[in-house]
Scaffold this motif. Structure first.
Motif, PDB file in Angstrom:
ATOM      1  N   UNK A 121       0.836  -1.197   0.000  1.00 22.46           N
ATOM      2  CA  UNK A 121       0.000   0.000   0.000  1.00 22.46           C
ATOM      3  C   UNK A 121       0.878   1.257   0.000  1.00 22.46           C
ATOM      4  N   UNK A 122       1.922   1.240   0.835  1.00 16.03           N
ATOM      5  CA  UNK A 122       2.826   2.390   0.920  1.00 16.03           C
ATOM      6  C   UNK A 122       3.531   2.608  -0.410  1.00 16.03           C
ATOM      7  N   UNK A 123       4.000   1.535  -1.075  1.00 16.51           N
ATOM      8  CA  UNK A 123       4.632   1.654  -2.393  1.00 16.51           C
ATOM      9  C   UNK A 123       3.644   2.223  -3.409  1.00 16.51           C
ATOM     10  N   UNK A 124       2.423   1.688  -3.362  1.00 21.74           N
ATOM     11  CA  UNK A 124       1.388   2.169  -4.293  1.00 21.74           C
ATOM     12  C   UNK A 124       1.078   3.643  -4.031  1.00 21.74           C
ATOM     13  N   UNK A 125       1.011   4.025  -2.764  1.00 18.62           N
ATOM     14  CA  UNK A 125       0.753   5.414  -2.407  1.00 18.62           C
ATOM     15  C   UNK A 125       1.885   6.312  -2.913  1.00 18.62           C
ATOM     16  N   UNK A 126       3.116   5.850  -2.683  1.00 18.62           N
ATOM     17  CA  UNK A 126       4.264   6.627  -3.154  1.00 18.62           C
ATOM     18  C   UNK A 126       4.279   6.731  -4.678  1.00 18.62           C
ATOM     19  N   UNK A 127       3.959   5.638  -5.363  1.00 17.21           N
ATOM     20  CA  UNK A 127       3.902   5.640  -6.831  1.00 17.21           C
ATOM     21  C   UNK A 127       2.842   6.620  -7.314  1.00 17.21           C
ATOM     22  N   UNK A 128       1.654   6.587  -6.688  1.00 21.81           N
ATOM     23  CA  UNK A 128       0.575   7.494  -7.068  1.00 21.81           C
ATOM     24  C   UNK A 128       0.982   8.945  -6.800  1.00 21.81           C
ATOM     25  N   UNK A 129       1.629   9.127  -5.661  1.00 20.65           N
ATOM     26  CA  UNK A 129       2.083  10.473  -5.313  1.00 20.65           C
ATOM     27  C   UNK A 129       3.102  10.962  -6.347  1.00 20.65           C
ATOM     28  N   UNK A 130       4.015  10.067  -6.714  1.00 17.30           N
ATOM     29  CA  UNK A 130       5.034  10.428  -7.722  1.00 17.30           C
ATOM     30  C   UNK A 130       4.361  10.783  -9.047  1.00 17.30           C
ATOM     31  N   UNK A 131       3.417   9.938  -9.467  1.00 17.76           N
ATOM     32  CA  UNK A 131       2.704  10.187 -10.723  1.00 17.76           C
ATOM     33  C   UNK A 131       1.970  11.525 -10.657  1.00 17.76           C
ATOM     34  N   UNK A 132       1.359  11.760  -9.501  1.00 19.07           N
ATOM     35  CA  UNK A 132       0.636  13.022  -9.318  1.00 19.07           C
ATOM     36  C   UNK A 132       1.586  14.207  -9.439  1.00 19.07           C
ATOM     37  N   UNK A 133       2.727  14.091  -8.781  1.00 23.21           N
ATOM     38  CA  UNK A 133       3.719  15.171  -8.842  1.00 23.21           C
ATOM     39  C   UNK A 133       4.203  15.361 -10.274  1.00 23.21           C
ATOM     40  N   UNK A 134       4.390  14.262 -11.001  1.00 22.98           N
ATOM     41  CA  UNK A 134       4.817  14.330 -12.394  1.00 22.98           C
ATOM     42  C   UNK A 134       3.774  15.072 -13.241  1.00 22.98           C
ATOM     43  N   UNK A 135       2.534  14.722 -13.047  1.00 23.42           N
ATOM     44  CA  UNK A 135       1.454  15.382 -13.789  1.00 23.42           C
ATOM     45  C   UNK A 135       1.398  16.865 -13.437  1.00 23.42           C
ATOM     46  N   UNK A 136       1.586  17.154 -12.134  1.00 23.85           N
ATOM     47  CA  UNK A 136       1.542  18.543 -11.691  1.00 23.85           C
ATOM     48  C   UNK A 136       2.698  19.332 -12.335  1.00 23.85           C
ATOM     49  N   UNK A 137       3.857  18.718 -12.412  1.00 25.88           N
ATOM     50  CA  UNK A 137       5.010  19.386 -13.051  1.00 25.88           C
ATOM     51  C   UNK A 137       4.720  19.634 -14.524  1.00 25.88           C
ATOM     52  N   UNK A 138       4.171  18.625 -15.201  1.00 27.08           N
ATOM     53  CA  UNK A 138       3.827  18.770 -16.619  1.00 27.08           C
ATOM     54  C   UNK A 138       2.802  19.873 -16.794  1.00 27.08           C
ATOM     55  N   UNK A 139       1.843  19.892 -15.872  1.00 23.58           N
ATOM     56  CA  UNK A 139       0.804  20.907 -15.940  1.00 23.58           C
ATOM     57  C   UNK A 139       1.411  22.297 -15.733  1.00 23.58           C
ATOM     58  N   UNK A 140       2.317  22.361 -14.772  1.00 19.18           N
ATOM     59  CA  UNK A 140       2.960  23.646 -14.503  1.00 19.18           C
ATOM     60  C   UNK A 140       3.804  24.066 -15.702  1.00 19.18           C
ATOM     61  N   UNK A 141       4.469  23.123 -16.340  1.00 19.02           N
ATOM     62  CA  UNK A 141       5.270  23.444 -17.530  1.00 19.02           C
ATOM     63  C   UNK A 141       4.368  23.953 -18.644  1.00 19.02           C
ATOM     64  N   UNK A 142       3.251  23.292 -18.823  1.00 20.78           N
ATOM     65  CA  UNK A 142       2.314  23.728 -19.860  1.00 20.78           C
ATOM     66  C   UNK A 142       1.766  25.103 -19.535  1.00 20.78           C
ATOM     67  N   UNK A 143       1.473  25.299 -18.257  1.00 23.19           N
ATOM     68  CA  UNK A 143       0.929  26.580 -17.829  1.00 23.19           C
ATOM     69  C   UNK A 143       1.993  27.665 -17.959  1.00 23.19           C
ATOM     70  N   UNK A 144       3.215  27.263 -17.659  1.00 21.70           N
ATOM     71  CA  UNK A 144       4.311  28.208 -17.774  1.00 21.70           C
ATOM     72  C   UNK A 144       4.523  28.596 -19.222  1.00 21.70           C
ATOM     73  N   UNK A 145       4.393  27.741 -20.186  1.00 20.07           N
ATOM     74  CA  UNK A 145       4.554  28.018 -21.610  1.00 20.07           C
ATOM     75  C   UNK A 145       3.413  28.887 -22.077  1.00 20.07           C
ATOM     76  N   UNK A 146       2.218  28.644 -21.600  1.00 24.65           N
ATOM     77  CA  UNK A 146       1.071  29.421 -22.014  1.00 24.65           C
ATOM     78  C   UNK A 146       1.215  30.844 -21.470  1.00 24.65           C
ATOM     79  N   UNK A 147       1.705  30.952 -20.240  1.00 18.71           N
ATOM     80  CA  UNK A 147       1.860  32.266 -19.622  1.00 18.71           C
ATOM     81  C   UNK A 147       2.939  33.067 -20.346  1.00 18.71           C
ATOM     82  N   UNK A 148       3.948  32.500 -20.836  1.00 17.33           N
ATOM     83  CA  UNK A 148       5.016  33.198 -21.559  1.00 17.33           C
ATOM     84  C   UNK A 148       4.553  33.563 -22.953  1.00 17.33           C
ATOM     85  N   UNK A 149       3.769  32.690 -23.532  1.00 16.02           N
ATOM     86  CA  UNK A 149       3.321  32.954 -24.876  1.00 16.02           C
ATOM     87  C   UNK A 149       2.308  34.096 -24.892  1.00 16.02           C
ATOM     88  N   UNK A 150       1.667  34.478 -23.892  1.00 12.18           N
ATOM     89  CA  UNK A 150       0.679  35.550 -23.901  1.00 12.18           C
ATOM     90  C   UNK A 150       1.409  36.796 -23.849  1.00 12.18           C
TER      91      UNK A 150
END
Length: 152
Positions: free
Chosen positions: A123-152
Motif C-alpha cells: 500500500x505504501x509503495x502504491x501510495x508513493x507511486x501514485x504520489x510520484x505520478x501526481x507530482x509528475x502530472x503537476x510538473x507537466x501541468x505547470x510546464x504547460x501553464x508556464x509556456x502558455x503564460x510566456x506565450x501571452x
C-alpha cells in the motif's frame, strides 16, 4: 488359648478327687461354681432350642453375601480406577490438542501479521507511486501553464 477358641467362661480348677487328703474351701467353692455354671448353661440351651442346619445356612448365606459385596466393591473400585485412567488420558489428549491448536493459531497469527505487513508495504509503495505520478502530472501541468503564460 481358651478365649481364642471361643470359651465364654474359664474356670481354674485344681485336681479334685474324693480321696484328696487336704480339701480346701476355695477348691470346693470353685468346683461348685463350675457345676452351677454348667447347669445354668445346660438349662439355657434347653430353653432356647437351636436349629443347627438353619444356623449353618444362615452362616453360609452371610459368607456368600459378604463375598459378593466384597467382589462388587472390588469391581467398583477397579471400574473407578479405569474411569480415572481414561479421564486422565482424555485430559492429556485434550491438552495436547489444545497445545497443537495454539501452535497452529500462533502460526496463523504470524502469517496474518506478515501478510498485513506486506500489504501495508505494498500500500505504501502504491501510495508513493501514485504520489510520484501526481507530482509528475503537476510538473507537466505547470510546464504547460508556464509556456502558455510566456506565450501571452
Amino acid at each position: 488359648m481358651f478365649t481364642d477358641i471361643g470359651a465364654v467362661k474359664i474356670f481354674a480348677l485344681e485336681n479334685y478327687t474324693e480321696k484328696s487328703p487336704r480339701r480346701k474351701v476355695e477348691t470346693d467353692s470353685a468346683v461348685i461354681r463350675f457345676l452351677y455354671e454348667a447347669i445354668c448353661y445346660a438349662e439355657f440351651q434347653a430353653e432356647h432350642r437351636r436349629d443347627p442346619d438353619q444356623e449353618m445356612m444362615d452362616r453360609k448365606w452371610f459368607v456368600l453375601k459378604f463375598i459378593h459385596e466384597r467382589e462388587l466393591k472390588t469391581q467398583t473400585q477397579n471400574l473407578q480406577r479405569e474411569i480415572d485412567k481414561q479421564k486422565a488420558k482424555m485430559e492429556q489428549e485434550a491438552k495436547k490438542r489444545e497445545e497443537e491448536e495454539e501452535k497452529i493459531l500462533q502460526k496463523l497469527r504470524e502469517q496474518y501479521k506478515e501478510k498485513e505487513k506486506e500489504m501495508q508495504q505494498q500500500f505504501e509503495r502504491e501510495r508513493l507511486r501514485k504520489q510520484y505520478e501526481h507530482e509528475q502530472r503537476m510538473e507537466e501541468l505547470q510546464k504547460k501553464m508556464g509556456k502558455k503564460g510566456r506565450s501571452k
